[in-house]
Write a protein that holds these residues in place. Structure first.
Motif, short mmCIF file in Angstrom:
data_model
loop_
_atom_site.label_atom_id
_atom_site.label_comp_id
_atom_site.label_asym_id
_atom_site.label_seq_id
_atom_site.Cartn_x
_atom_site.Cartn_y
_atom_site.Cartn_z
N GLY A 198 0.81 -1.21 0.00
CA GLY A 198 0.00 0.00 0.00
C GLY A 198 0.84 1.26 0.00
O GLY A 198 2.06 1.21 -0.22
N TRP A 199 0.19 2.38 0.26
CA TRP A 199 0.88 3.67 0.27
C TRP A 199 0.05 4.70 1.03
O TRP A 199 -1.15 4.49 1.29
CB TRP A 199 1.16 4.17 -1.15
N VAL A 200 0.69 5.79 1.38
CA VAL A 200 0.01 6.92 1.98
C VAL A 200 0.55 8.20 1.37
O VAL A 200 1.76 8.36 1.19
CB VAL A 200 0.17 6.94 3.51
N LEU A 201 -0.35 9.10 0.99
CA LEU A 201 -0.01 10.43 0.48
C LEU A 201 -0.17 11.40 1.63
O LEU A 201 -1.29 11.64 2.10
CB LEU A 201 -0.92 10.80 -0.69
N THR A 202 0.91 11.96 2.10
CA THR A 202 0.86 12.72 3.35
C THR A 202 1.91 13.82 3.36
O THR A 202 2.60 14.07 2.39
CB THR A 202 1.01 11.78 4.56
N GLY A 203 2.05 14.46 4.51
CA GLY A 203 3.00 15.57 4.67
C GLY A 203 2.60 16.39 5.88
O GLY A 203 2.57 15.91 7.00
N ALA A 204 2.26 17.66 5.65
CA ALA A 204 1.69 18.53 6.68
C ALA A 204 2.56 18.63 7.92
O ALA A 204 2.11 18.40 9.02
CB ALA A 204 0.28 18.06 7.06
N PHE A 205 3.82 19.01 7.74
CA PHE A 205 4.71 19.16 8.89
C PHE A 205 4.11 20.12 9.91
O PHE A 205 3.72 21.24 9.59
CB PHE A 205 6.07 19.68 8.42
N CYS A 206 4.03 19.67 11.16
CA CYS A 206 3.43 20.49 12.23
C CYS A 206 2.11 21.08 11.75
O CYS A 206 1.83 22.26 11.97
CB CYS A 206 4.38 21.60 12.68
N GLY A 207 1.30 20.28 11.11
CA GLY A 207 0.14 20.76 10.38
C GLY A 207 -0.84 21.59 11.17
O GLY A 207 -1.50 22.47 10.61
N ARG A 208 -0.97 21.35 12.47
CA ARG A 208 -1.96 22.09 13.23
C ARG A 208 -1.34 23.26 14.00
O ARG A 208 -1.97 23.90 14.80
CB ARG A 208 -2.69 21.17 14.19
N ARG A 209 -0.04 23.52 13.77
CA ARG A 209 0.61 24.60 14.49
C ARG A 209 0.10 25.95 14.00
O ARG A 209 -0.03 26.19 12.80
CB ARG A 209 2.13 24.51 14.30
N ALA A 210 -0.17 26.84 14.92
CA ALA A 210 -0.84 28.09 14.59
C ALA A 210 -0.07 28.93 13.57
O ALA A 210 -0.65 29.53 12.67
CB ALA A 210 -1.07 28.91 15.86
N ASN A 211 1.27 28.99 13.70
CA ASN A 211 2.00 29.86 12.79
C ASN A 211 2.15 29.27 11.40
O ASN A 211 2.63 29.92 10.49
CB ASN A 211 3.38 30.20 13.37
#
Length: 531
Positions: A198-211
């Protein structure tokens, strides 16, 4: 032939009874140090500059969070999987990566694990008495009776999972459940050939960080995996969001990059079951790639033979860590001081991470697949682009860059100050030469902020003539590998002595766990493309 840098260092303080440093530096490393109070590291199995980093993803009752940066917090003793990739030192929750958590689950799979939004069913508690971490190997026993013993090569891993013989035994592949979520994910189960891919398409480093806000909530890469087993599946199925499909062999769906209720309950994965009534051990090999499914399979076959045991792979990993850690030799001091030193060095050598496959292909920063240049042996990423050489604070990444350049002067080319092209390759000539190709003066910054020339001595290869600590001078060099621009930002953290560890044995970075003797592994011969 790579020539390693040798640095000799005398530790301050009293000398313990032995009076000598450990025969093998790997025996002085405790990967659990730095896993609490903002240490932002992880204890799982990885090799120097390796691609795979197999470590727990913890939970505090929220499927969209872990309670800590990079998947693990020493004080959180409940996990929902063992994930294949991690970033060391990212100082934000949840950090980055944590891709494809694989969970040994005792019991029948009767509902979608994605619908278990509080991690009440498809997660398990553990105690630190049943946990052991040494460089290249990680072992964990769960209160459910399941255990996991993991070891890794550069791009692949091997695991022995054991289950109670009188209860249902399953492995959950949470393909969409990366630390920051995912845009999309997919799983295939091939029962005839005893494989899960399988695989996952992802990323979003510190995605929920406010700045960072929504700008961080986007995909940067796709990770592929290929897992093979030594025995047949007794049961299997998949899920998407809240729907479980027993007997299904394929599923797709991401979680998105939100958090909390906006993401909980979404995602996809698959499970496989085993008959453990007469044999309760399950042996799995797994390879990963950022390029293709075939790349993951080729990496697995090329690095871990079908007959390889966890112990054999772990021995090879310990040998690889010994070679890297031996670039700095220390004498004097106490056993605890040597553990502090070598664990800090271990953490510094966990990154940058290998991203090129065994066949030389790699995923570039332009989103295209490239091949290594002629004479290039590997491509690396997860190398912070922030403040490389101008760091002054003790947690800034410049210190890590300087250390890597000191120990491995040539392989960390190109100069992090250079511009990189879309594939992550140098857009300007090699450091030390101007645009015309003529050599230009090479300088370093002094304490007063002035720039003074760095003198070099001839050792067969170019190396800086510099000082790490009093009396330390590097020598040697190595092949010239290349570092691309960062795929995900990284803020390495060096271990250092801190507050007393009386309350929490690993709460203070740089403190050894009291009462636990360092583990010793036997040597093996690894395949290595380390810088």
């Amino acid at each position: 032939m790579a020539v390693t840098t040798a640095v000799v260092l005398a530790l301050p303080g009293p000398v313990d009874a032995a009076g000598l440093p450990p025969q093998r530096p790997v025996s002085a490393v405790d990967p659990l140090i730095g896993s609490a109070n903002g240490g932002n590291t992880y204890p799982g199995a990885t090799l120097p500059y390796g691609m795979i980093a197999w470590s727990p993803t913890s939970t505090t009752g929220d499927q969209t969070s872990t309670g800590a940066a990079n998947g693990y917090q020493y004080d959180t003793t409940r996990i929902r999987g063992l994930s294949l990739t991690h970033v060391n030192g990212a100082g934000c929750n949840p950090g980055a990566a944590g891709d494809v958590p694989i969970m040994p689950f005792v019991g029948d799979v009767t509902s979608s694990p994605s619908a278990d939004t509080k991690d009440a069913v498809y997660a398990a508690d553990f105690t630190h008495a049943d946990e052991k971490a040494v460089p290249g190997r990680y072992t964990l026993g769960l209160k459910t009776g399941a255990t996991a013993d993991l070891a890794v090569s550069r791009r692949a891993g091997v695991a022995d999972f054991s289950f109670p013989s009188d209860r249902p035994a399953n492995l959950l592949f949470r393909v969409s459940n990366s630390l920051n979520g995912s845009e999309d994910a997919h799983v295939d189960i091939d029962a005839a050939h005893r494989k899960v891919t399988g695989w996952v398409l992802t990323g979003a480093f510190c995605g929920r960080r406010a700045n960072g806000g929504t700008n961080n909530r986007k995909s940067y890469y796709k990770l592929y995996f290929s897992a093979s087993f030594d025995r047949a599946f007794s049961d299997f199925g998949t899920w998407k969001d809240g729907t479980l499909s027993a007997g299904s062999t394929s599923a797709s769906g991401g979680e998105g990059y939100a958090t909390g209720a906006a993401r909980a309950g979404r995602g996809s994965g698959g499970y496989i079951g085993f008959d453990t009534s007469s044999d309760n051990d399950v042996h799995m090999r797994i390879g990963i790639s950022y390029v293709s499914p075939g790349g993951a399979e080729a990496n697995l076959r090329g690095e871990i033979p079908s007959h390889a045991s966890v112990a054999q792979v772990a021995d090879a990993g310990a040998r690889a860590w010994d070679r890297e850690l031996s670039t700095v030799r220390v004498g004097g001091g106490t056993s605890a001081q040597r553990t502090t030193f070598y664990t800090a060095l271990y953490h510094a050598l966990m990154q940058p991470d290998l991203i090129s496959d065994a066949d030389g292909r790699y995923y570039g920063m332009d989103g295209a697949v490239h091949r290594l240049a002629r004479g290039q042996r590997a491509q690396y990423s997860n190398f912070s682009g922030w403040d490389h050489f101008g760091a002054t604070g003790q947690r800034r990444p410049g210190h890590h860059v300087r250390l890597v350049r000191l120990l491995r002067p040539r392989p960390v080319s190109p100069d992090p100050g250079q511009r990189l092209d879309a594939a992550g390759r140098p857009a300007l000539p090699e450091r030390g030469r101007g645009p015309s190709g003529r050599r230009r003066p090479h300088h370093r910054r002094t304490r007063r902020g002035r720039r003074a020339p760095v003198h070099r001595r001839r050792t067969g290869q170019r190396a800086p003539h510099a000082t790490l600590l009093d009396g330390c001078r590097p020598d040697g060099g190595g092949r010239q590998d290349r570092l691309p621009a960062r795929r995900t930002a990284q803020h390495p953290v060096g271990d250092r002595p801190g507050r007393s560890a009386a309350v929490n044995p690993v709460a203070s970075r740089g403190q050894a766990v009291p009462g636990r003797p360092p583990a010793r592994l036997t040597a093996g011969e690894p395949r290595s493309e380390a810088p």
